[in-house]
Design a protein around this motif. Structure first.
Motif, mmCIF file in Angstrom:
data_model
loop_
_atom_site.group_PDB
_atom_site.id
_atom_site.type_symbol
_atom_site.label_atom_id
_atom_site.label_comp_id
_atom_site.label_asym_id
_atom_site.label_seq_id
_atom_site.Cartn_x
_atom_site.Cartn_y
_atom_site.Cartn_z
ATOM 1 N N THR A 17 0.892 -1.100 -0.037
ATOM 2 C CA THR A 17 0.083 -0.212 -0.247
ATOM 3 C C THR A 17 0.988 1.275 -0.099
ATOM 4 N N ALA A 18 0.849 2.079 -1.202
ATOM 5 C CA ALA A 18 1.866 3.174 -1.165
ATOM 6 C C ALA A 18 0.985 4.233 -1.092
ATOM 7 N N CYS A 35 5.855 6.157 -0.219
ATOM 8 C CA CYS A 35 6.419 5.431 1.001
ATOM 9 C C CYS A 35 5.299 4.242 1.250
ATOM 10 N N ASP A 36 5.783 3.233 1.947
ATOM 11 C CA ASP A 36 4.701 2.191 2.463
ATOM 12 C C ASP A 36 3.844 2.624 3.465
ATOM 13 N N CYS A 37 2.661 2.551 3.353
ATOM 14 C CA CYS A 37 1.592 2.986 4.263
ATOM 15 C C CYS A 37 1.533 2.006 5.753
ATOM 16 N N VAL A 42 10.189 5.155 3.629
ATOM 17 C CA VAL A 42 10.033 5.525 2.406
ATOM 18 C C VAL A 42 10.568 4.542 1.382
ATOM 19 N N ILE A 43 9.881 4.058 0.270
ATOM 20 C CA ILE A 43 10.150 3.393 -0.805
ATOM 21 C C ILE A 43 10.967 3.891 -1.694
ATOM 22 N N ILE A 66 -2.567 -0.786 -3.559
ATOM 23 C CA ILE A 66 -3.721 0.530 -3.225
ATOM 24 C C ILE A 66 -2.724 1.558 -3.202
ATOM 25 N N ASP A 67 -3.121 2.773 -3.625
ATOM 26 C CA ASP A 67 -2.432 3.835 -3.538
ATOM 27 C C ASP A 67 -3.288 5.013 -2.879
#
Length: 117
Positions: A17-18, A35-37, A42-43, A66-67
């Motif tokens: 989920t970003a 980033c990964d929620c 931070v991705i 999911i964005d």
């Protein structure tokens, strides 16, 4: 984190989920933060805010399902183009900001009447 930092490795993750958001560094440089929620790191930091840059990056990361994003229409188009099956949701900090702005707007409009009463 500077823009030259290596991106987080998440190729082994089944789904991600970003959060996709604009950022500025000391008011000088603008880009896109991904980033990964769920796990919080931070991705990646993309050096630009253009939707085409985001779309290219997303095509290389199909595990994003999911964005969470702001209301930037450009990001919506980039996500739809690159990951048509991904679910797009409003980022909660922007929902709270929008609700707060609306509340303050109503109060400001009502204030002259309140002061008279």
């Amino acid at each position: 984190m500077n823009l030259e930092s290596p991106p987080m490795a998440f190729s082994g993750m089944a789904k991600v989920t970003a959060r996709i958001a604009r950022f500025s560094c000391l008011g000088q440089r603008y880009g896109t933060l991904i980033c990964d929620c769920e796990r919080r790191p931070v991705i990646d930091l993309l050096p630009f805010r253009e939707p085409a840059t985001v779309a290219v990056w997303l095509r290389g990361h199909p595990q994003i399902e999911i964005d969470a994003r702001n209301r930037n229409g450009g990001y919506a188009g980039a996500i739809s183009e690159a990951l048509p099956d991904a679910v797009q949701v409003a980022d909660r900090c922007f929902l709270l900001q929008n609700a707060s702005d609306s509340f303050l707007s109503v109060i400001c409009r009502a204030m002259p009447g309140i002061r008279v009463a």
